[in-house]
Scaffold this motif. Structure first.
Motif, PDB file in Angstrom:
ATOM      1  N   ILE A  22      31.406  47.001   6.372  1.00  0.00           N
ATOM      2  CA  ILE A  22      31.093  47.951   7.458  1.00  0.00           C
ATOM      3  C   ILE A  22      32.231  48.011   8.515  1.00  0.00           C
ATOM      4  CG2 ILE A  22      29.503  48.396   9.585  1.00  0.00           C
ATOM      5  CD1 ILE A  22      27.776  48.632   6.998  1.00  0.00           C
ATOM      6  N   GLY A  23      32.503  49.166   8.767  1.00  0.00           N
ATOM      7  CA  GLY A  23      33.568  49.581   9.779  1.00  0.00           C
ATOM      8  C   GLY A  23      33.109  49.817  11.181  1.00  0.00           C
ATOM      9  N   PHE A  24      32.965  48.739  11.970  1.00  0.00           N
ATOM     10  CA  PHE A  24      32.061  49.196  13.063  1.00  0.00           C
ATOM     11  C   PHE A  24      32.840  49.825  14.440  1.00  0.00           C
ATOM     12  CE2 PHE A  24      29.841  48.163  17.150  1.00  0.00           C
ATOM     13  CZ  PHE A  24      28.664  48.161  16.936  1.00  0.00           C
ATOM     14  N   LYS A  25      32.186  50.846  14.858  1.00  0.00           N
ATOM     15  CA  LYS A  25      32.847  51.720  15.831  1.00  0.00           C
ATOM     16  C   LYS A  25      32.441  51.068  17.226  1.00  0.00           C
ATOM     17  CE  LYS A  25      34.558  54.666  12.860  1.00  0.00           C
ATOM     18  NZ  LYS A  25      35.194  53.928  12.008  1.00  0.00           N
ATOM     19  N   ASP A 122      22.736  59.680  20.636  1.00  0.00           N
ATOM     20  CA  ASP A 122      23.055  58.252  20.208  1.00  0.00           C
ATOM     21  C   ASP A 122      24.769  58.475  20.071  1.00  0.00           C
ATOM     22  OD1 ASP A 122      22.521  55.865  19.139  1.00  0.00           O
ATOM     23  OD2 ASP A 122      21.761  56.409  17.316  1.00  0.00           O
ATOM     24  N   ASP A 123      25.084  57.041  19.976  1.00  0.00           N
ATOM     25  CA  ASP A 123      26.711  56.683  19.792  1.00  0.00           C
ATOM     26  C   ASP A 123      27.226  57.366  18.600  1.00  0.00           C
ATOM     27  OD1 ASP A 123      25.474  54.638  18.332  1.00  0.00           O
ATOM     28  OD2 ASP A 123      27.073  53.222  18.888  1.00  0.00           O
ATOM     29  N   VAL A 124      26.365  56.824  17.514  1.00  0.00           N
ATOM     30  CA  VAL A 124      27.168  57.303  16.100  1.00  0.00           C
ATOM     31  C   VAL A 124      26.000  57.865  15.074  1.00  0.00           C
ATOM     32  CG1 VAL A 124      28.012  56.006  14.003  1.00  0.00           C
ATOM     33  CG2 VAL A 124      28.748  55.144  16.260  1.00  0.00           C
ATOM     34  N   ALA A 126      25.603  58.050  11.335  1.00  0.00           N
ATOM     35  CA  ALA A 126      26.218  57.526   9.907  1.00  0.00           C
ATOM     36  C   ALA A 126      25.449  58.290   8.898  1.00  0.00           C
ATOM     37  CB  ALA A 126      25.831  56.232   9.991  1.00  0.00           C
ATOM     38  N   THR A 127      24.463  57.672   8.264  1.00  0.00           N
ATOM     39  CA  THR A 127      23.877  58.347   7.240  1.00  0.00           C
ATOM     40  C   THR A 127      22.748  59.479   7.838  1.00  0.00           C
ATOM     41  OG1 THR A 127      21.850  56.671   7.385  1.00  0.00           O
ATOM     42  CG2 THR A 127      23.630  56.411   5.891  1.00  0.00           C
ATOM     43  N   GLY A 128      22.508  59.406   9.007  1.00  0.00           N
ATOM     44  CA  GLY A 128      21.400  60.477   9.890  1.00  0.00           C
ATOM     45  C   GLY A 128      20.197  59.905   9.786  1.00  0.00           C
ATOM     46  N   GLY A 129      19.829  58.857   9.081  1.00  0.00           N
ATOM     47  CA  GLY A 129      18.360  58.372   9.187  1.00  0.00           C
ATOM     48  C   GLY A 129      17.778  58.314  10.418  1.00  0.00           C
ATOM     49  N   LEU A 154      30.281  60.067  11.524  1.00  0.00           N
ATOM     50  CA  LEU A 154      31.046  59.559  10.133  1.00  0.00           C
ATOM     51  C   LEU A 154      30.609  60.378   9.188  1.00  0.00           C
ATOM     52  CD1 LEU A 154      30.067  55.641  10.580  1.00  0.00           C
ATOM     53  CD2 LEU A 154      32.027  56.868  11.572  1.00  0.00           C
TER      54      LEU A 154
HETATM   55  P1  AMP Z   1      22.356  55.959  10.516  1.00  0.00           P
HETATM   56  O1  AMP Z   1      20.982  55.962  10.954  1.00  0.00           O
HETATM   57  O2  AMP Z   1      22.730  55.665   9.395  1.00  0.00           O
HETATM   58  O3  AMP Z   1      22.931  57.434  11.100  1.00  0.00           O
HETATM   59  O4  AMP Z   1      22.868  54.982  11.661  1.00  0.00           O
HETATM   60  C1  AMP Z   1      23.082  55.449  13.059  1.00  0.00           C
HETATM   61  C2  AMP Z   1      22.767  54.079  13.663  1.00  0.00           C
HETATM   62  O5  AMP Z   1      23.325  53.022  13.322  1.00  0.00           O
HETATM   63  C3  AMP Z   1      22.931  54.413  15.387  1.00  0.00           C
HETATM   64  O6  AMP Z   1      22.104  53.939  16.147  1.00  0.00           O
HETATM   65  C4  AMP Z   1      24.582  53.772  15.316  1.00  0.00           C
HETATM   66  O7  AMP Z   1      24.570  52.958  16.608  1.00  0.00           O
HETATM   67  C5  AMP Z   1      24.571  52.582  14.185  1.00  0.00           C
HETATM   68  N1  AMP Z   1      25.704  52.513  13.300  1.00  0.00           N
HETATM   69  C6  AMP Z   1      25.909  53.092  12.153  1.00  0.00           C
HETATM   70  N2  AMP Z   1      26.899  53.124  11.540  1.00  0.00           N
HETATM   71  C7  AMP Z   1      27.498  52.407  12.592  1.00  0.00           C
HETATM   72  C8  AMP Z   1      29.223  52.043  12.928  1.00  0.00           C
HETATM   73  N3  AMP Z   1      29.845  52.213  11.906  1.00  0.00           N
HETATM   74  N4  AMP Z   1      29.566  51.694  14.062  1.00  0.00           N
HETATM   75  C9  AMP Z   1      28.639  51.485  15.088  1.00  0.00           C
HETATM   76  N5  AMP Z   1      27.465  51.803  14.956  1.00  0.00           N
HETATM   77  C10 AMP Z   1      26.831  52.226  13.873  1.00  0.00           C
END
Ligand code: AMP
Length: 174
Positions: A22-25, A122-124, A126-129, A154
């Motif tokens: 995981i590349g954490f932002k 939200d901040d990020v 990623a998969t959108g779930g 992402l």
């Molecule tokens: P997702 O449900 O996969 O879109 O993941 C989104 C949630 O996970 C958000 O609340 C983000 O804070 C966190 N998250 C997912 N990937 C990262 C990442 N690479 N860096 C920081 N936060 C992330």
């Protein structure tokens, strides 16, 4: 304030956090910088002001850091969307898929209702779930999703595909 300020240099990437691959932002360099923080809030507000947003739904936990400033500027109320078991009163729940298994988020049943237009923050993405589950929760309340706003998208994880037909804003795209 300068909403055009390039925010990308204020995001720090931490490899293999919280686990390998995981590349954490890390957005703390952005949060601590007065100009960058202001520019970020301005950019969100410019997109959503005048659109009748009555509530801003903030997703635990880093969504909280962005969303309350946005809600204040939009003169909207604030709705925490929290991990399972954190909210004290009656809740609605929505589940979403993790890499292994599922997780749930919750919102108070009286957080919004018919007539509310809710902006999700939200901040990020990623998969959108998480964002999809949060949209489902808002609609379970009888409210309308005005849009979905992220600091970081992402795009290689194709989270947008889980939010068809939604108005989506992201300030930084990888
Ligand atoms: P997702 O449900 O996969 O879109 O993941 C989104 C949630 O996970 C958000 O609340 C983000 O804070 C966190 N998250 C997912 N990937 C990262 C990442 N690479 N860096 C920081 N936060 C992330």
């Amino acid at each position: 304030m300068n909403a055009a300020l390039d925010l990308l240099p204020f995001v720090r990437e931490i490899p293999d956090f919280p686990k390998k691959g995981i590349g954490f932002k890390d957005i703390t360099p952005l949060l601590k910088d007065p100009k960058a923080f202001s520019a970020m809030v301005d950019a969100f507000v410019e997109r959503w002001e005048g659109k009748g947003v009555t509530r801003v739904a903030v997703i635990e936990s880093r969504g909280f850091l962005l969303g309350s400033a946005i809600a204040h500027r939009l003169r909207a109320g604030l709705i925490p969307v929290r991990k399972k078991g954190k909210l004290p009163w009656k809740t609605h729940q929505a589940s979403y898929q993790l890499e292994y298994g599922t997780d749930s988020i919750e919102v108070h049943q009286d957080a919004a209702g018919a007539g509310d237009k809710v902006l999700l923050v939200d901040d990020v993405i990623a998969t959108g779930g998480t964002a999809k589950a949060a949209c489902d929760l808002v609609e379970k309340l009888g409210a309308q999703v005005a849009g979905v706003a992220f600091l970081i998208e992402l795009s290689f994880l194709k989270g947008r595909a889980k939010l068809p037909g939604r108005e989506i804003q992201s300030l930084i795209t990888y």
